[in-house]
Design a protein around this motif. Structure first.
Motif, PDB file in Angstrom:
ATOM      1  N   ARG A   1       0.829  -1.238  -0.070  1.00 32.01           N
ATOM      2  CA  ARG A   1       0.250   0.193  -0.206  1.00 32.01           C
ATOM      3  C   ARG A   1       0.972   1.228   0.187  1.00 32.01           C
ATOM      4  O   ARG A   1       0.252   2.219  -0.237  1.00 32.01           O
ATOM      5  CB  ARG A   1      -0.972  -0.093   1.176  1.00 32.01           C
ATOM      6  N   TYR A   2       2.040   1.151   0.318  1.00 32.18           N
ATOM      7  CA  TYR A   2       2.854   2.236   0.490  1.00 32.18           C
ATOM      8  C   TYR A   2       3.791   2.458  -0.884  1.00 32.18           C
ATOM      9  O   TYR A   2       4.354   3.624  -1.107  1.00 32.18           O
ATOM     10  CB  TYR A   2       4.256   2.043   1.424  1.00 32.18           C
ATOM     11  N   PHE A   3       3.756   1.504  -2.032  1.00 34.88           N
ATOM     12  CA  PHE A   3       4.423   1.569  -3.215  1.00 34.88           C
ATOM     13  C   PHE A   3       3.999   2.726  -4.053  1.00 34.88           C
ATOM     14  O   PHE A   3       4.766   3.668  -4.615  1.00 34.88           O
ATOM     15  CB  PHE A   3       4.240   0.286  -3.778  1.00 34.88           C
ATOM     16  N   GLU A   4       2.438   3.108  -4.083  1.00 34.64           N
ATOM     17  CA  GLU A   4       2.043   3.947  -5.207  1.00 34.64           C
ATOM     18  C   GLU A   4       2.451   5.359  -4.615  1.00 34.64           C
ATOM     19  O   GLU A   4       3.002   6.100  -5.648  1.00 34.64           O
ATOM     20  CB  GLU A   4       0.593   3.985  -5.342  1.00 34.64           C
ATOM     21  N   PRO A   5       2.326   5.606  -3.195  1.00 34.48           N
ATOM     22  CA  PRO A   5       2.792   6.989  -2.838  1.00 34.48           C
ATOM     23  C   PRO A   5       4.466   7.346  -2.928  1.00 34.48           C
ATOM     24  O   PRO A   5       4.812   8.308  -3.282  1.00 34.48           O
ATOM     25  CB  PRO A   5       2.592   7.196  -1.490  1.00 34.48           C
ATOM     26  N   LEU A   6       5.202   6.008  -2.836  1.00 34.65           N
ATOM     27  CA  LEU A   6       6.514   6.317  -3.191  1.00 34.65           C
ATOM     28  C   LEU A   6       6.950   6.162  -4.677  1.00 34.65           C
ATOM     29  O   LEU A   6       8.367   6.514  -5.029  1.00 34.65           O
ATOM     30  CB  LEU A   6       7.408   5.058  -2.504  1.00 34.65           C
ATOM     31  N   GLY A   7       6.190   5.560  -5.474  1.00 32.57           N
ATOM     32  CA  GLY A   7       6.379   5.699  -6.852  1.00 32.57           C
ATOM     33  C   GLY A   7       7.186   4.272  -7.245  1.00 32.57           C
ATOM     34  O   GLY A   7       7.473   4.128  -8.647  1.00 32.57           O
ATOM     35  N   VAL A   8       6.517   3.150  -6.727  1.00 37.80           N
ATOM     36  CA  VAL A   8       6.916   1.965  -7.117  1.00 37.80           C
ATOM     37  C   VAL A   8       5.856   1.354  -8.012  1.00 37.80           C
ATOM     38  O   VAL A   8       4.953   1.454  -7.537  1.00 37.80           O
ATOM     39  CB  VAL A   8       7.315   1.015  -5.745  1.00 37.80           C
ATOM     40  N   PRO A   9       5.998   1.101  -9.083  1.00 33.55           N
ATOM     41  CA  PRO A   9       5.044   0.489 -10.078  1.00 33.55           C
ATOM     42  C   PRO A   9       4.727  -0.799  -9.879  1.00 33.55           C
ATOM     43  O   PRO A   9       5.493  -1.403  -9.682  1.00 33.55           O
ATOM     44  CB  PRO A   9       5.727   0.716 -11.716  1.00 33.55           C
ATOM     45  N   ARG A  10       3.368  -0.818 -10.083  1.00 35.91           N
ATOM     46  CA  ARG A  10       2.803  -2.179  -9.872  1.00 35.91           C
ATOM     47  C   ARG A  10       3.558  -3.131 -10.857  1.00 35.91           C
ATOM     48  O   ARG A  10       3.518  -4.334 -10.612  1.00 35.91           O
ATOM     49  CB  ARG A  10       1.356  -2.256 -10.090  1.00 35.91           C
ATOM     50  N   ALA A  11       3.895  -2.736 -12.148  1.00 40.72           N
ATOM     51  CA  ALA A  11       4.089  -3.542 -13.241  1.00 40.72           C
ATOM     52  C   ALA A  11       5.823  -3.989 -12.878  1.00 40.72           C
ATOM     53  O   ALA A  11       6.230  -5.000 -13.523  1.00 40.72           O
ATOM     54  CB  ALA A  11       4.547  -2.814 -14.360  1.00 40.72           C
ATOM     55  N   SER A  12       6.524  -3.593 -11.667  1.00 38.63           N
ATOM     56  CA  SER A  12       7.542  -4.375 -11.492  1.00 38.63           C
ATOM     57  C   SER A  12       7.729  -5.529 -10.742  1.00 38.63           C
ATOM     58  O   SER A  12       8.825  -6.054 -10.373  1.00 38.63           O
ATOM     59  CB  SER A  12       8.350  -2.882 -10.393  1.00 38.63           C
ATOM     60  N   PHE A  13       6.639  -6.111 -10.354  1.00 39.58           N
ATOM     61  CA  PHE A  13       6.538  -7.215  -9.460  1.00 39.58           C
ATOM     62  C   PHE A  13       5.322  -8.036  -9.810  1.00 39.58           C
ATOM     63  O   PHE A  13       4.207  -7.494 -10.219  1.00 39.58           O
ATOM     64  CB  PHE A  13       6.808  -7.095  -7.894  1.00 39.58           C
ATOM     65  N   ASP A  14       5.440  -9.395  -9.659  1.00 42.93           N
ATOM     66  CA  ASP A  14       4.337 -10.223  -9.609  1.00 42.93           C
ATOM     67  C   ASP A  14       3.612 -10.588  -8.313  1.00 42.93           C
ATOM     68  O   ASP A  14       2.515 -10.805  -8.155  1.00 42.93           O
ATOM     69  CB  ASP A  14       4.785 -11.573 -10.358  1.00 42.93           C
ATOM     70  N   ALA A  15       4.470 -10.655  -7.403  1.00 44.46           N
ATOM     71  CA  ALA A  15       3.989 -11.223  -6.001  1.00 44.46           C
ATOM     72  C   ALA A  15       4.761 -10.540  -5.160  1.00 44.46           C
ATOM     73  O   ALA A  15       6.107 -10.038  -5.210  1.00 44.46           O
ATOM     74  CB  ALA A  15       3.621 -12.483  -5.794  1.00 44.46           C
ATOM     75  N   CYS A  16       4.392 -10.428  -3.862  1.00 45.96           N
ATOM     76  CA  CYS A  16       5.064  -9.853  -2.660  1.00 45.96           C
ATOM     77  C   CYS A  16       4.804 -10.893  -1.290  1.00 45.96           C
ATOM     78  O   CYS A  16       3.627 -11.174  -1.149  1.00 45.96           O
ATOM     79  CB  CYS A  16       4.726  -8.531  -2.391  1.00 45.96           C
ATOM     80  N   VAL A  17       5.929 -10.928  -0.684  1.00 45.92           N
ATOM     81  CA  VAL A  17       5.828 -11.901   0.599  1.00 45.92           C
ATOM     82  C   VAL A  17       6.705 -11.158   1.712  1.00 45.92           C
ATOM     83  O   VAL A  17       7.542 -10.595   1.257  1.00 45.92           O
ATOM     84  CB  VAL A  17       6.038 -13.301   0.739  1.00 45.92           C
TER      85      VAL A  17
END
Length: 283
Positions: free
Chosen positions: A67-83
């Motif tokens: 949930r912090y990625f978008e405000p920081l500028g991390v694009p959703r296209a940079s990963f498939d999953a997160c653990v």
């Protein structure tokens, strides 16, 4: 110790791997803003058919990490999953529902999040009545020091409480500032003779979880590259699980004029060998 190779970019390595397990904090962002080159490199790796699973020692579940990625500028296209270590910790907590938990460091802040244990039906008590210590972090990560907790932790050790460490990292860099994490308290606990359970990197639970997530995308991973900024967690975790590693110097260790010599010395200090090293993740 064998020195790592020093590629100029991920593009030199990408063809050798079908899967990347990539650290988050210190590799793709610093808590204030995304590292654009690093994110672009992961986007390009995925565009070439590779899979990226972010793997972080953040002591919160996946949803709270991203949930912090978008405000920081991390694009959703940079990963498939997160653990996360938080995900692995929740699995461990679910196995100990019969135990009474002393929660250390839970203050509803950005790192000490109720989602770590919400919905598990756990019973919480103070340290004298508990039989499991859930260490989320320092109560005041901006001002406290780990040694301030020694005497408080000594009592828990004497009562035989195992510590479940939700974040094995000892420090994290937020912008230009270092802050202590739960792993630093775990060090004190073990120094006092206490038992610590680590679900996060470099231990197996989080890697098993990550590999399961990748396999759910279609096929089990065959050639895995682990990327991270910590010799003690990322590089060590890769080695102990039989994966290649890429150390990047954008996190805790700030590189000087001779990056290659600095990284070689740093890894030797930890008794670790990275397969590759770069000043920062880039394509």
């Amino acid at each position: 110790m064998k020195a790592p190779s020093f590629p100029t970019g991920l593009s030199e390595l990408a063809g050798q791997y079908d899967t990347i397990l990539c650290d988050v904090w210190g590799v793709i962002h610093n808590g204030r803003a995304a590292f654009t080159e690093a994110c672009d490199a992961l986007v390009k790796f995925r565009a070439g058919g590779g899979r990226v699973c972010l793997i972080t020692n953040a002591p919160v579940p996946e949803a709270q990490v991203i949930r912090y990625f978008e405000p920081l500028g991390v694009p959703r296209a940079s990963f498939d999953a997160c653990v996360s270590s938080g995900d692995a910790t929740r699995f461990e907590l679910a196995r100990h529902r019969d135990m009474t938990v002393w929660r250390l460091g839970g203050n509803e802040g950005w790192e000490h999040d109720r989602f770590l244990y919400e919905g598990l039906g756990l019973k919480f008590e103070d340290s004298e009545k508990a039989d499991l210590l859930l260490c989320i972090g320092l109560r005041d990560m901006e001002n406290d020091q780990p040694e301030q907790y020694r005497e408080e932790l000594r009592g828990a050790v004497q009562r035989g409480l195992p510590m479940l460490c939700a974040n094995p990292d000892k420090q994290v860099r937020v912008g230009g500032q270092l802050y202590w994490c739960a792993g630093a308290l775990a060090d004190v606990y073990e120094d006092l003779g206490g038992k610590v359970i680590y679900p996060g990197k470099p231990y197996s639970p989080i890697y098993h979880l990550a590999l399961e997530r990748v396999a759910q995308m279609g096929a089990p991973p065959k050639n895995v590259l682990c990327i991270g900024d910590s010799p003690a967690t990322d590089v060590r975790g890769a080695r102990t699980h039989g994966f290649h590693s890429l150390y990047v110097g954008t996190g805790l260790k700030q590189h000087g004029a001779n990056f290659q010599a600095e990284v070689t010395d740093l890894l030797a200090d930890y008794g670790e060998e990275a397969t590759y090293a770069m000043t920062g993740l880039r394509w």
